[in-house]
Design an enzyme around this catalytic site. Structure first.
Site, PDB file in Angstrom:
ATOM      1  N   ASP A  33      -5.575  -3.804  -2.934  1.00 55.72           N
ATOM      2  CA  ASP A  33      -4.626  -3.603  -1.841  1.00 55.72           C
ATOM      3  C   ASP A  33      -4.212  -4.923  -1.193  1.00 55.72           C
ATOM      4  O   ASP A  33      -5.049  -5.688  -0.720  1.00 55.72           O
ATOM      5  CB  ASP A  33      -5.255  -2.689  -0.791  1.00 55.72           C
ATOM      6  CG  ASP A  33      -4.237  -2.167   0.198  1.00 55.72           C
ATOM      7  OD1 ASP A  33      -3.113  -2.702   0.228  1.00 55.72           O
ATOM      8  OD2 ASP A  33      -4.545  -1.219   0.930  1.00 55.72           O
TER       9      ASP A  33
ATOM     10  N   SER B 147       0.841  -1.190   0.000  1.00 60.87           N
ATOM     11  CA  SER B 147       0.000   0.000   0.000  1.00 60.87           C
ATOM     12  C   SER B 147       0.884   1.251   0.000  1.00 60.87           C
ATOM     13  O   SER B 147       1.679   1.444  -0.920  1.00 60.87           O
ATOM     14  CB  SER B 147      -0.953  -0.041   1.199  1.00 60.87           C
ATOM     15  OG  SER B 147      -1.942   0.939   1.073  1.00 60.87           O
TER      16      SER B 147
END
EC number: 3.1.1.-
Length: 833
Positions: free
Chosen positions: A444, A334
């Site tokens: 993600d 991320s």
């Protein structure tokens, strides 16, 4: 290691030069290729074939069937109800979880009860941590202890921090703990014995190296260097006898047990000696360091996600970089993926100029106003645009030429509701981009695996992990009741518990109970799945490593969680990140001492790296001169290549550079795999007394002629006048190895000059073609590809040994097997190709 050199480090976070954005490398270059981003946008717009709820606009439309009235008596204006489109299939159907009546009845009541209990436990945990905080500041940190601690926290450099840490250790009485080797968390007796043995063997080996040894070596007994090598192979392992246990570094602010530190320093000295010793050949060193590398493992830096909290990673990376211990393996998830991409696409010198507050001018992903992103979120379900983020990310990844890093960064940062899933891109041979993995979309990774330790161990042999953890939802749960690396328990001079035993016990119980009930929610599948995501993983996965660094955040960080940083805020985050990494650097440095030497040995003695030593044998001018002489000679002149100087060859129809010569019966090339020329053994008596005999190819040809009459040809000597020139197909040597053949081979030319030749059958030629070892070269024919290894060139390996010290096996081939292949009864022994 970890000795800061002011002249080589970058500017401090609060210095004036750190805010000058014009000093950033490539600041004005965006590294944007519009064609690449057009392909990326096209891939995002393509329908997802793997999703049954997405309409495929490219699929052929079904034919419309004809319709007719049922009868002529129904009213023509009758309203016909349209069929409702079938809803998308549920994300989790009944047949997936075998849901029954009881599950449907009890699901929501159980969910409410469990969530209520989790809320109570969370509030109790917060009050417990508050009690521990007040206990430490009111009972532990007082007087001189608090004064030294404040100096430690205000240190602006690592050198200053070390001085303050040593003063605090002396005040707390940790120096006596360092001198006492006994400790229950490692095997002190074994470490002491191994250290003493390493010292003795290294000193004896150094005496043998310099010729000052007074001991006489007895044949059949191992030398000191061999014993030293065997001992290092036994003890240089990951966490050998617990010498890498984090508890050894959790009792002091700086350093560890003197016995452990002495063992590490002696192991470093012994490895450095073996790396540069002349008593071991290149093959033994290569096998040694490969074995040590496999057992000791690698170190990786893992950067967690956390939106704008990830900018604390810049300070952690800067501390590791300035200390010279930044690992070669870096992973990020991320927001941490953006920092990892920046670290991996720049050199150390560039990073020292980039990791400054002026970098905030390049972080502009959240530049849009509120009204713009709200309209996008309502229309697409995501706050940010993927293509715009890709362009903003191009500078951070520096337009990498061989892989599309920015697409991987976006995929790792695609949090549902923030950024829609994106397509990974790959670069084709012509430089264009195309979707990777059939256009499958990714989101993600921190939602499932924030710290991919298993994958790192599988693919990179990572045994030691440095985790920089900044996730705001998990930071509060990082609490070490008995201290952590570089942050010992100061209550009762390290013999107590943080907040007392009752406070630490309550904290442990509440944290374990929270984890238990979260697992109940996951395993009973009580938790809803908004946006099709199992959100329990953000709490239940592993967030720590061997060393875990958690920079302290402040409440204002939550307010700016999705905004671009200003230079002032970025300067504070870099400074805090550095401060949080200082206590861990000593532990990391001790590990890096050994790992750097092992990796240096692997790079220096792997087969690919040996080619660099060719300059010590032949210079570029020598090669150019030899090539000119080769081209200037006429076909009638004698060849300059000793291996092909004879006009007769037992394995070819004509002579050529690098052709094998016929060896007398009794001459042997007995060599182990990748050994040097020193292993070549000749028997002078056999060379003089043994009569000449047909060559190996002649014997095989005669045998094949008896089996295959139609391919049989008489073995008659070849007319020298019809012999082809060695330069018929080659106007230059096939490789540089042919320029300097082994001395033993040159001495045999006179013995093989007048030997008869025999024509080879097509079958034998096919066997040699398929079994020849191919080397890199120019040209597409078999002669250019196979070079001197064609037609059974048993001297090729010996020739490589003369030039490089071991056979030229191009590429990173690190096989350790030793092969000896013998031709029994034929008078030849050579390496099996």
């Amino acid at each position: 290691m970890t000795d800061v050199k002011k002249e080589s480090d970058g500017p401090e976070p609060y210095s004036s030069s750190a805010f000058d954005f014009t000093l950033l490398p490539d600041y004005n270059n965006d590294f944007i290729n519009e064609d690449d981003f057009a392909e990326f946008a096209k891939a995002l717009a393509a329908p997802d074939h793997l999703s049954p709820s997405t309409e495929d606009l490219t699929a052929p439309q079904p034919e419309t069937g004809k319709f007719s009235a049922n009868n002529d008596w129904k009213p023509i204006h009758q309203r016909v109800r349209r069929r409702k489109k079938s809803k998308a299939p549920p994300r989790r159907g009944k047949d997936e979880t075998r849901e029954g009546f009881v599950y449907v009845l009890l699901k929501w009541p159980l969910l409410v009860v469990v969530l209520g209990w989790l809320l109570f436990l969370s509030i109790a945990y917060v009050f417990t941590r508050l009690y521990i905080y007040l206990y430490e500041h009111m009972v532990t940190w007082r007087g001189t202890r608090q004064k030294l601690r404040r100096q430690l926290q205000n240190a602006s450099s690592y050198e200053e921090w070390i001085k303050c840490a040593q003063q605090l250790d002396t005040h707390l009485g940790s120096d006596d703990w360092k001198k006492n080797p006994s400790y229950s968390y490692y095997d002190s007796k074994t470490i002491r014995k191994v250290h003493e043995q390493l010292v003795k063997l290294r000193q004896r080996a150094e005496s043998d190296e310099t010729g000052k040894s007074t001991e006489k070596h007895v044949d059949g007994q191992p030398r000191a260097v061999e014993d030293l090598r065997a001992l290092l192979e036994a003890c240089i392992k990951n966490n050998f006898c617990g010498f890498e246990n984090p508890r050894l570094y959790s009792e002091t602010y700086y350093g560890t047990k003197d016995a452990v530190q002495s063992f590490i320093e002696e192991a470093e000295a012994s490895l450095a000696f073996l790396l540069n010793s002349s008593q071991l050949d290149a093959e033994n060193k290569r096998a040694l360091f490969k074995h040590l590398g496999s057992n000791f493992g690698r170190t990786a830096l893992c950067l967690s996600g956390g939106a704008t909290f990830a900018y604390y990673h810049f300070g952690v990376a800067k501390a590791l970089l300035d200390a010279g211990v930044l690992p070669e393996i870096i992973t990020g998830t991320s927001g941490g993926a953006l920092v990892a991409a920046l670290l991996c696409t720049r050199t150390d010198e560039e990073l020292k100029k980039v990791l400054v507050p002026a970098l905030a001018g390049r972080i502009t992903a959240c530049h849009e106003d509120t009204w713009t992103w709200m309209k996008r979120w309502y229309a697409t379900g995501a706050r940010f645009d993927s293509v715009d983020w890709a362009k903003k990310c191009a500078w951070m990844t520096r337009g990498t030429p061989d892989c599309v890093v920015w697409s991987a960064v976006l995929a790792s940062a695609a949090v549902p509701g923030i950024l829609n899933p994106v397509v990974l891109m790959k670069k084709n041979r012509d430089g264009t981009l195309s979707p990777y993995s059939f256009g499958h979309k990714w989101k993600d990774g921190s939602l499932r695996t924030d710290i991919p330790l298993k994958a790192l161990n599988l693919h990179f042999n990572v045994r030691f992990s440095i985790v920089s953890q900044v996730n705001p939802h998990i930071n509060i749960f990082f609490f070490s009741s008995r201290g952590s690396v570089g942050r010992p328990v100061t209550h009762r001079r390290g013999r107590g518990w943080r907040g007392g035993f009752i406070g630490s016990a309550t904290e442990q119980y509440l944290k374990l109970d929270l984890n238990k009930w979260l697992k109940v929610l996951r395993h009973l599948e009580l938790l809803p799945r908004p946006l099709g995501q199992d959100w329990s993983e953000i709490w239940l996965q592993r967030f720590s490593g061997t060393i875990t660094i958690w920079p302290k955040s402040i409440p204002s960080d939550f307010f700016y969680i999705l905004t671009d940083p200003t230079p002032q805020r970025l300067a504070r985050m870099i400074h805090v990140g550095q401060q949080s990494a200082f206590p861990k650097l000593k532990f990391i440095a001790n590990r890096a001492k050994l790992e750097h030497l092992i990796q240096q040995g692997r790079r220096q003695y792997r087969p690919r790296g040996i080619r660099e030593d060719i300059q010590a044998v032949l210079s570029e001018d020598d090669l150019q001169g030899l090539l000119k002489r080769t081209k200037s000679k006429s076909p009638s002149e004698e060849a300059i290549y000793p291996l092909s100087g004879s006009e007769s060859s037992s394995s070819a129809d004509f002579s050529r550079p690098g052709s094998p010569i016929t060896l007398p019966l009794g001459f042997t090339f007995t060599r182990k795999n990748k050994k040097g020329l020193a292993d070549l053994r000749t028997d002078p008596k056999a060379l003089t007394d043994t009569p000449n005999s047909p060559s190996l190819s002649a014997r095989l040809t005669g045998w094949w002629n008896t089996k295959s009459p139609r391919d049989s040809h008489p073995s008659t000597p070849k007319d020298p006048s019809r012999s082809l020139s060695p330069f018929t197909h080659h106007d230059r040597p096939n490789s540089m190895f042919e320029l300097r053949p082994p001395k033993e081979v040159r001495d045999l030319q006179a013995r093989t000059h007048g030997r008869p030749q025999h024509r080879n059958s097509d079958f034998l030629e096919e066997i040699r073609r398929r079994s020849s070892a191919f080397v890199e070269g120019e040209g597409s024919d078999d002669e250019g590809r196979a070079g001197r290894y064609r037609r059974g060139d048993v001297d090729a390996g010996a020739q490589d040994a003369e030039v490089y010290g071991e056979p030229a096996e191009f590429g990173d081939n690190e096989g350790d097997g030793e092969e000896v292949q013998s031709a029994v009864g034929l008078g030849l022994e050579g390496k099996g190709l």
